[in-house]
Motif scaffolding. Structure first.
Motif, PDB file in Angstrom:
ATOM      1  N   LEU A 191       0.670  -1.107  -0.125  1.00 53.42           N
ATOM      2  CA  LEU A 191      -0.003  -0.109   0.140  1.00 53.42           C
ATOM      3  C   LEU A 191       0.938   1.154  -0.212  1.00 53.42           C
ATOM      4  CD1 LEU A 191      -2.741  -1.054   2.664  1.00 53.42           C
ATOM      5  CD2 LEU A 191      -2.890  -1.092  -0.154  1.00 53.42           C
ATOM      6  N   ALA A 192       2.013   1.390   0.645  1.00 49.40           N
ATOM      7  CA  ALA A 192       2.665   2.440   0.881  1.00 49.40           C
ATOM      8  C   ALA A 192       3.461   2.615  -0.411  1.00 49.40           C
ATOM      9  CB  ALA A 192       3.919   2.120   1.916  1.00 49.40           C
ATOM     10  N   LYS A 193       3.861   1.687  -1.224  1.00 51.01           N
ATOM     11  CA  LYS A 193       4.664   1.766  -2.639  1.00 51.01           C
ATOM     12  C   LYS A 193       3.685   2.283  -3.434  1.00 51.01           C
ATOM     13  CE  LYS A 193       7.639  -0.614  -5.741  1.00 51.01           C
ATOM     14  NZ  LYS A 193       8.191  -1.983  -6.130  1.00 51.01           N
ATOM     15  N   GLN A 194       2.564   1.701  -3.498  1.00 47.12           N
ATOM     16  CA  GLN A 194       1.356   2.024  -4.546  1.00 47.12           C
ATOM     17  C   GLN A 194       0.991   3.829  -4.248  1.00 47.12           C
ATOM     18  OE1 GLN A 194       0.406   0.560  -7.339  1.00 47.12           O
ATOM     19  NE2 GLN A 194      -0.562   2.313  -7.893  1.00 47.12           N
ATOM     20  N   ARG A 195       0.648   4.033  -3.281  1.00 51.94           N
ATOM     21  CA  ARG A 195       0.438   5.324  -2.883  1.00 51.94           C
ATOM     22  C   ARG A 195       1.458   6.356  -3.432  1.00 51.94           C
ATOM     23  NH1 ARG A 195       0.455   9.819   0.178  1.00 51.94           N
ATOM     24  NH2 ARG A 195      -1.842  10.441   0.943  1.00 51.94           N
ATOM     25  N   GLU A 196       2.782   6.004  -3.496  1.00 47.82           N
ATOM     26  CA  GLU A 196       3.990   6.807  -3.740  1.00 47.82           C
ATOM     27  C   GLU A 196       3.813   7.044  -5.326  1.00 47.82           C
ATOM     28  OE1 GLU A 196       7.610   5.119  -2.756  1.00 47.82           O
ATOM     29  OE2 GLU A 196       7.189   5.777  -0.388  1.00 47.82           O
ATOM     30  N   ARG A 197       3.108   5.894  -5.899  1.00 42.97           N
ATOM     31  CA  ARG A 197       3.154   5.824  -7.336  1.00 42.97           C
ATOM     32  C   ARG A 197       2.234   7.068  -7.991  1.00 42.97           C
ATOM     33  NH1 ARG A 197       3.099  -0.206  -8.891  1.00 42.97           N
ATOM     34  NH2 ARG A 197       5.263  -1.090  -8.273  1.00 42.97           N
ATOM     35  N   ILE A 198       1.189   7.242  -7.130  1.00 43.70           N
ATOM     36  CA  ILE A 198      -0.164   8.077  -7.599  1.00 43.70           C
ATOM     37  C   ILE A 198       0.265   9.575  -7.572  1.00 43.70           C
ATOM     38  CG2 ILE A 198      -2.331   8.479  -7.141  1.00 43.70           C
ATOM     39  CD1 ILE A 198      -2.501   5.672  -5.771  1.00 43.70           C
ATOM     40  N   THR A 199       0.060  10.323  -8.767  1.00 43.18           N
ATOM     41  CA  THR A 199       0.268  11.464  -8.764  1.00 43.18           C
ATOM     42  C   THR A 199      -0.868  12.571  -8.810  1.00 43.18           C
ATOM     43  OG1 THR A 199       0.228  11.379 -11.417  1.00 43.18           O
ATOM     44  CG2 THR A 199       2.304  11.272 -10.111  1.00 43.18           C
ATOM     45  N   ASN A 200      -2.009  12.089  -9.280  1.00 47.65           N
ATOM     46  CA  ASN A 200      -3.240  12.977  -8.966  1.00 47.65           C
ATOM     47  C   ASN A 200      -3.756  12.813  -7.711  1.00 47.65           C
ATOM     48  OD1 ASN A 200      -6.410  13.226  -9.262  1.00 47.65           O
ATOM     49  ND2 ASN A 200      -5.757  14.006 -11.057  1.00 47.65           N
ATOM     50  N   PRO A 201      -3.893  14.298  -7.144  1.00 46.68           N
ATOM     51  CA  PRO A 201      -4.470  14.414  -5.803  1.00 46.68           C
ATOM     52  C   PRO A 201      -5.869  13.749  -5.466  1.00 46.68           C
ATOM     53  CG  PRO A 201      -4.432  16.503  -6.834  1.00 46.68           C
ATOM     54  CD  PRO A 201      -3.781  15.598  -8.102  1.00 46.68           C
ATOM     55  N   ASP A 202      -6.750  14.013  -6.372  1.00 50.07           N
ATOM     56  CA  ASP A 202      -8.025  13.135  -6.229  1.00 50.07           C
ATOM     57  C   ASP A 202      -7.876  11.617  -6.088  1.00 50.07           C
ATOM     58  OD1 ASP A 202      -9.390  15.530  -6.166  1.00 50.07           O
ATOM     59  OD2 ASP A 202      -9.504  15.702  -8.464  1.00 50.07           O
ATOM     60  N   ARG A 203      -6.933  11.068  -7.045  1.00 50.15           N
ATOM     61  CA  ARG A 203      -6.838   9.650  -6.852  1.00 50.15           C
ATOM     62  C   ARG A 203      -6.078   9.306  -5.847  1.00 50.15           C
ATOM     63  NH1 ARG A 203      -7.128  10.174 -12.306  1.00 50.15           N
ATOM     64  NH2 ARG A 203      -4.979  10.665 -12.822  1.00 50.15           N
ATOM     65  N   ILE A 204      -5.288  10.273  -5.049  1.00 50.76           N
ATOM     66  CA  ILE A 204      -4.420   9.652  -3.763  1.00 50.76           C
ATOM     67  C   ILE A 204      -5.633   9.758  -2.878  1.00 50.76           C
ATOM     68  CG2 ILE A 204      -3.161  10.816  -2.116  1.00 50.76           C
ATOM     69  CD1 ILE A 204      -1.293  11.801  -4.237  1.00 50.76           C
ATOM     70  N   ARG A 205      -6.517  10.767  -2.618  1.00 50.02           N
ATOM     71  CA  ARG A 205      -7.657  10.718  -1.611  1.00 50.02           C
ATOM     72  C   ARG A 205      -8.265   9.611  -2.014  1.00 50.02           C
ATOM     73  NH1 ARG A 205     -12.479  13.821  -1.541  1.00 50.02           N
ATOM     74  NH2 ARG A 205     -12.254  14.273  -3.833  1.00 50.02           N
ATOM     75  N   GLU A 206      -8.669   9.037  -3.009  1.00 51.34           N
ATOM     76  CA  GLU A 206      -9.411   7.895  -3.246  1.00 51.34           C
ATOM     77  C   GLU A 206      -8.782   6.681  -2.655  1.00 51.34           C
ATOM     78  OE1 GLU A 206     -11.395   5.176  -6.820  1.00 51.34           O
ATOM     79  OE2 GLU A 206     -10.373   6.942  -7.368  1.00 51.34           O
ATOM     80  N   TYR A 207      -7.452   6.794  -3.040  1.00 51.40           N
ATOM     81  CA  TYR A 207      -6.568   5.562  -2.538  1.00 51.40           C
ATOM     82  C   TYR A 207      -6.566   5.427  -0.982  1.00 51.40           C
ATOM     83  CZ  TYR A 207      -3.024   2.107  -2.331  1.00 51.40           C
ATOM     84  OH  TYR A 207      -2.497   0.926  -2.396  1.00 51.40           O
TER      85      TYR A 207
END
Length: 851
Positions: free
Chosen positions: A712-728
């Motif tokens: 989960l930590a590694k995948q979160r680092e891969r995400i760039t869009n702030p809305d998708r980070i919020r969803e994650y």
């Protein structure tokens, strides 16, 4: 005791009101049905007689902080006609619909005079003494409820279908009281605002901005909408028309798709104008594409809302996804004529707008994808989805009775969206394309900017044909379920029987082809006009293949000879529609427990490696996923391994991607799980998008508890869009392996404010009840079902079905089955429309545990 106190208090309140306001004209006594919570049919019919010339002036002040209140004011002008109303023993005031906390209703004026507010069962009561025959004006100052404001940190949007306008502002919240809306917004100066019409005045002072929008054309309350927040804007001109798209996307690869989106919107408008003979009927057509939006789209005139996942496709979209986006755009565009220009009179006919939107969407899409077999696409889109719901004990008729608008969201489902277009195809076949188009044009001219019923349309179409449309409509539209169709060969005679599984003695008129196989192979059309048909033949066939052109609808039973033929030969059938239709028939026989999951799974795997049509291949993968979930042990491990091998080798990239997505959701094989982990860890697949990697990380984290936190930590680092980070971050809470935290998370979902972003909430609920957690999470079933009424009351139209689907979809155990059965047994008077949602979602669970 508490119930008694409540009833006593209500009786005292009613009595006081009667003494205060008297008892003449207009509304029945305050304990009558017009005073029920929601908007009853009786109230709607009464107000339709009395209210006309309706106009709303609306003002909202929106703070930047989503935790601060949104204040508002509404001024409504209307004509009141009481000449035809029986005045005996009736209350003579006016009822406004309002589901806002009574403490947030600050002031009420009627015809310039402030009146004491009185709220009864979600209605503001305006007394007889301050209203009059003729012109009236009522104003209310209030604070809007957040339920329909969909507030996020940087934006908000309204979504008022079907009866949520009354949570935003007091109004006459029924579809057949159309009105002109004039909107004024006070928003942060750096925000953007969009509504049904264009901005006519804008003024900025310090850090605030005041925006005035032009008055709308006549609209039902559920079509009024606005969006405000930090939004990007792109516009294009074509054919003298300007369209703007507002969005929050940041990925350049996704933003390139805006050209395709614009092209398809303009093409959809042009097609509808040419077919209907009615120019685009509203002031503008703008789109707003939003993350976490509850539906695929919503047809607000001038401010159509779309879900970002449906519009901004991944880098390597499947043909299904590309077709799906086009169908969605065409669907919402068709609504401008069917639903917005002409609106159903009452929500029992909501299907009339959805059937035309889907029927015409399919036709609009044809010239945009000239290389696609669209008959095949319709089978995949409409028939498979509709059969999936129609086979369940929770199936419904297309047209359903509705006593109160607060239940109208429960009418929506696969039947009105996907069975209705099938029925429309049959209707067009019955009366002919020319008569149908002529009737549609007359319908739109007759009821433009007004309301109509299905019977109004049937009346118009009936004048253009000799066919018995009433009998056709009674069976296909007003009755639930589908026929079971059996075929028997007796020498050189074919006997076709259709049976009503609900034993009502009805039959469904329809046409379809059969293929007769023996010394020669011929195709014959069957015209079923009764429960039995006997057809003489000029030879002696060995067996018959039913519905080989896919036009028929129902459960077609197969003889053992026909089953064997399909199992051995389906993949060599050259005609694509016939190929998919045979598979659909085989699958429905499996669903009715006439065939085993192993037989179906292995049959599908015979042809999937060589299937070259992506539409058929997509259906195959969907069917395969369903069958594998009914397998255990070595047979299941074998099928999963074969699916993984096909993911690596299939010549169609879309099939490889769909196989991988299917494996993500259902894999139990340790070897395949490890292989999927390798794909995720590498992170370089050309097939997988960022969102696919997000999903894969969820599934791996839940199956690999020892690696969960790192994944989960590694995948979160891969995400760039702030809305998708919020969803994650929102979803990842359900992937924890601490049962105390999982229990607390589940309990939090029982509070409405914690499930505002409904698609994300459904994902959380699914992972809390993931198939790998069945033994532990079964305890969530009963409280989640107990909460379903509240979910319906506080959520949007698809959320109740989404809630129970996420809750029950992963279960197959007897313990889970017993939980659902106990709930139904303990709630014998449960609302039928809501019970249907449970029965639909629980069908796979019931099927596994019932004979």
């Amino acid at each position: 005791m508490h119930q008694f106190k409540y009833q006593l208090s209500l009786w005292i309140s009613f009595t006081f009101m009667m003494l205060l306001f008297g008892s003449c004209s207009g509304y029945k006594m305050m304990n009558g049905p017009v005073f029920n919570p929601g908007v009853s049919l009786e109230l709607a019919e009464l107000r339709k007689q009395e209210v006309s010339g309706l106009k709303y002036k609306l003002y909202f002040k929106i703070p930047e902080d989503k935790n601060e209140e949104v204040s508002g004011k509404v001024v409504m002008d209307f004509m009141l006609n009481r000449t035809n109303v029986d005045k005996t023993n009736e209350f003579g005031g006016v009822l406004l619909d309002c589901r806002i906390n009574k403490d947030k209703i600050y002031k009420v004026w009627a015809n310039g005079r402030q009146v004491n507010k009185w709220i009864v069962n979600e209605h503001i009561v305006i007394p007889e003494s301050v209203v009059k025959k003729g012109a009236n004006q009522i104003a209310v100052q209030f604070v809007a409820e957040d339920q329909s404001l969909n507030r996020n940190a940087e934006y908000l949007y309204t979504l008022l279908v079907p009866d949520r306008a009354r949570t935003l502002f007091p109004c006459f919240d029924q579809p057949n009281l159309k009105a002109e809306f004039s909107l004024q917004l006070d928003i942060p100066a750096h925000w953007t605002a969009v509504s049904n019409t264009a901005i006519i005045n804008e003024k900025t002072t310090n850090d605030r901005k005041e925006i005035h929008f032009a008055p709308t054309e006549p609209l039902s309350t559920y079509l009024f909408s606005f969006v405000a927040g930090l939004l990007n804007r792109t516009e294009q001109f074509q054919n003298g028309q300007k369209i703007a798209v507002y969005h929050r996307e940041t990925d350049p690869q996704k933003l390139i798709q805006l050209d395709t989106i614009f092209h398809q919107v303009f093409a959809s408008i042009k097609w509808m104008e040419e077919y209907t003979g009615v120019p685009y009927p509203f002031a503008k057509y703008d789109l707003i594409i939003l993350p976490g939006f509850q539906y695929g789209g919503m047809e607000h005139t001038g401010a159509t809302l779309y879900n970002d996942r449906r519009m901004f496709l991944d880098e390597h979209p499947t043909p299904d996804e590309e077709l799906g986006r086009t169908l969605l755009i065409a669907h919402e565009t068709a609504h401008m004529w069917f639903g917005d220009l002409v609106t159903m009179n009452w929500f029992n006919d909501v299907w009339t707008k959805e059937v035309f939107a889907n029927y015409f969407a399919a036709r609009i899409t044809e010239p945009l994808f000239p290389d696609v077999n669209h008959r095949l696409s319709n089978l995949r889109t409409f028939y498979i989805s509709s059969l999936g719901e129609d086979r369940t004990p929770g199936t419904t008729s297309i047209r359903q009775p509705l006593d109160n608008l607060r239940n109208s969201g429960l009418i929506y489902g696969q039947i009105i969206y996907n069975k209705a277009p099938i029925v429309m195809e049959k209707l067009v076949e019955l009366i002919g394309q020319e008569a149908f188009q002529s009737g549609i044009r007359e319908y739109l001219r007759t009821y433009a900017y007004g309301n109509a019923t299905w019977d109004d349309l049937v009346s118009i179409l009936d004048s253009k044909t000799d066919a018995d449309l009433k009998q056709f409509s009674d069976v296909w539209v007003n009755q639930k379920g589908m026929p079971e169709i059996d075929m028997e060969l007796k020498g050189n005679r074919l006997i076709v029987r259709q049976r009503d599984l609900l034993n009502r003695g009805i039959f469904w008129p329809q046409r379809f082809n059969v293929t007769l196989c023996g010394k020669k192979t011929i195709s014959r059309e069957i015209n079923l006009t009764d429960s039995i048909l006997e057809l003489p033949l000029d030879f002696y066939p060995d067996y018959v293949l039913p519905n080989t052109d896919g036009r028929g609808y129902g459960r077609f039973l197969l003889s053992s000879e026909a089953v064997q033929y399909i199992v051995d030969n389906w993949f060599s059938e050259k005609d694509e529609v016939c190929r998919l239709s045979l598979l659909m028939t085989l699958y429905e026989n499996y669903q009715s427990k006439r065939l085993s999951p192993s037989l179906i799974a292995n049959t599908l795997l015979k042809g999937l490696p060589i299937e070259s049509n992506p539409i058929i291949a997509s259906a195959l993968v969907g069917y395969l996923n369903s069958c594998v979930n009914d397998l255990n042990g070595e047979p299941r491990l074998y099928i999963e391994q074969r699916m993984y091998e096909l993911y690596q080798t299939h010549k169609l990239p879309s099939v490889r991607l769909q196989l991988l997505r299917a494996l993500m959701s259902m894999v139990v094989s340790p070897d395949v799980i490890e292989a999927l982990y390798g794909i995720w860890s590498d992170g370089k697949s050309e097939l997988l998008s960022e969102r696919d990697y997000m999903t894969l990380s969820y599934e791996l984290a839940i199956r690999m508890p020892e690696r969960s936190a790192a994944i989960l930590a590694k995948q979160r680092e891969r995400i760039t869009n702030p809305d998708r980070i919020r969803e994650y971050d929102y979803v990842a809470r359900a992937l924890n392996h601490d049962t105390t935290r999982l229990d607390n998370l589940f309990e939090s979902l029982l509070i409405p404010s914690n499930r505002r972003i409904e698609p994300w909430t459904q994902t959380v609920l699914y992972y809390l009840n993931h198939p790998t957690r069945q033994d532990y999470s079964v305890k969530y079933i009963r409280p989640a079902l107990d909460a379903l009424r509240d979910v319906q009351r506080t959520g949007d139209i698809f959320f109740p079905r989404g809630w129970v689907g996420a809750l029950l979809g992963g279960y197959r155990s007897m313990d889970a089955y017993q939980e659902v059965q106990d709930f139904l047994k303990d709630n014998p008077q449960y609302p039928p429309l809501l019970k249907n949602k449970i029965l639909q979602a629980a069908y796979p669970l019931f099927r596994c545990n019932e004979d």
